[in-house]
Design a protein around this motif. Structure first.
Motif, short mmCIF file in Angstrom:
data_model
loop_
_atom_site.label_atom_id
_atom_site.label_comp_id
_atom_site.label_asym_id
_atom_site.label_seq_id
_atom_site.Cartn_x
_atom_site.Cartn_y
_atom_site.Cartn_z
N UNK A 88 34.59 11.11 111.12
CA UNK A 88 33.78 9.87 111.94
C UNK A 88 34.47 9.17 112.21
N UNK A 89 35.53 8.49 111.40
CA UNK A 89 36.62 6.56 111.07
C UNK A 89 37.39 7.74 111.30
N UNK A 90 38.51 8.44 112.81
CA UNK A 90 39.64 8.70 112.62
C UNK A 90 40.79 7.35 112.03
N UNK A 91 40.51 6.32 112.04
CA UNK A 91 41.53 6.09 111.11
C UNK A 91 41.60 6.05 109.42
N UNK A 92 40.72 5.91 109.21
CA UNK A 92 40.64 6.14 107.39
C UNK A 92 41.30 7.98 107.43
N UNK A 93 40.67 8.87 108.55
CA UNK A 93 41.01 9.95 107.91
C UNK A 93 42.50 9.84 108.24
N UNK A 94 42.88 9.64 108.96
CA UNK A 94 44.72 10.22 109.10
C UNK A 94 45.25 9.14 108.45
N UNK A 95 44.76 8.18 107.92
CA UNK A 95 45.47 7.54 106.21
C UNK A 95 45.48 8.22 105.43
N UNK A 96 44.61 9.20 105.05
CA UNK A 96 44.63 10.06 103.87
C UNK A 96 45.43 11.73 104.09
N UNK A 97 46.00 11.77 105.18
CA UNK A 97 47.31 12.49 105.08
C UNK A 97 48.35 11.59 105.17
N UNK A 98 48.34 10.83 105.28
CA UNK A 98 49.68 9.45 104.80
C UNK A 98 50.40 8.76 107.03
N UNK A 99 50.37 7.28 106.15
CA UNK A 99 50.18 6.60 107.78
C UNK A 99 51.08 6.39 108.21
N UNK A 100 53.00 7.56 107.92
CA UNK A 100 53.50 7.25 109.14
C UNK A 100 54.32 8.71 108.94
#
Length: 229
Positions: A88-100
């Motif tokens: 639901x928190x797209x940013x939190x989910x994306x960070x779990x796969x790497x920030x860059x």
């Protein structure tokens, strides 16, 4: 909102996506699977889903299996990737796969290594030598010994790679750390390795993951001990 079902077995590799769903606050239906893959396969612990029916969902008959709006997803990295993307928190989910870009590649590198070399090659040989050579019980001890040697060499490399690290990738939590938590426990439960004494750098990362409320709740649900205690 998507309809999500996770098929899992207590203490297995499916603990990683189980904890991740809780960590991200994603509503889901959990179906506990139990049984011996060697002696007929997995079925629902409550008897509601026999092995033959489960294999219609996942022909491989293993866990984890994630079903999202009717779409079946298998394999550890694919499952946790889908869960992260469902956050639901797209940013939190994306960070779990790497920030860059580089971090995302490192996450994929870790997950492929842990799933392929440690899980499939190491523990596959140690726990299921019959998968590699059928009808030759006389050489199964040698296969198990080779599997254990592979397991210990990979744990040593993990410990080395985590030297001075807060988490496996970057300085933040990723899906890798959830999986590292699970495979640490296998060393204690299945291989009888002194994980606490031998891999102190690995243990420091593990303790951070084990302190997460989502992990503690998953551990309680699955009935396994907090591995670093």
């Amino acid at each position: 909102m998507s309809e999500i079902t996770l098929y899992y077995t207590n203490g297995a590799c499916s603990m990683s996506p189980h904890a991740l769903l809780r960590h991200l606050g994603i509503p889901f239906k959990g179906i506990q699977m139990t049984g011996n893959p060697k002696a007929g396969g997995l079925e629902a612990a409550d008897g509601s889903l026999p092995n033959a029916e489960y294999r219609k969902i996942n022909p491989g008959g293993f866990v984890p299996t994630l079903v999202v709006d009717g779409e079946v997803i298998t394999e550890q990295f694919a499952v946790v990737t889908m869960i992260a993307l469902l956050s639901p928190n797209k940013e939190a989910g994306a960070e779990l796969l790497g920030r860059d870009r580089l971090e995302r590649v490192r996450v994929a590198q870790w997950m492929a290594w842990l799933s392929g070399s440690l899980h499939s090659v190491g523990y596959g040989a140690f726990l299921r030598p019959d998968r590699l050579i059928e009808g030759r019980e006389d050489i199964e001890p040698a296969i198990k010994a080779k599997g254990l040697k592979t397991i210990e060499s990979i744990y040593a490399l993990i410990d080395e790679k985590l030297d001075g690290k807060t988490y496996a990738v970057g300085e933040h939590l990723t899906v890798v750390d959830f999986f590292l938590y699970v495979v640490w426990g296998w060393g204690i439960r299945f291989a009888g390795i002194d994980m606490r004494g031998k891999y102190t750098r690995y243990r420091k990362v593990l303790q951070r993951v084990g302190a997460l409320d989502s992990v503690r709740k998953t551990v309680e649900k699955e009935g396994v001990k907090l591995y670093y205690e």
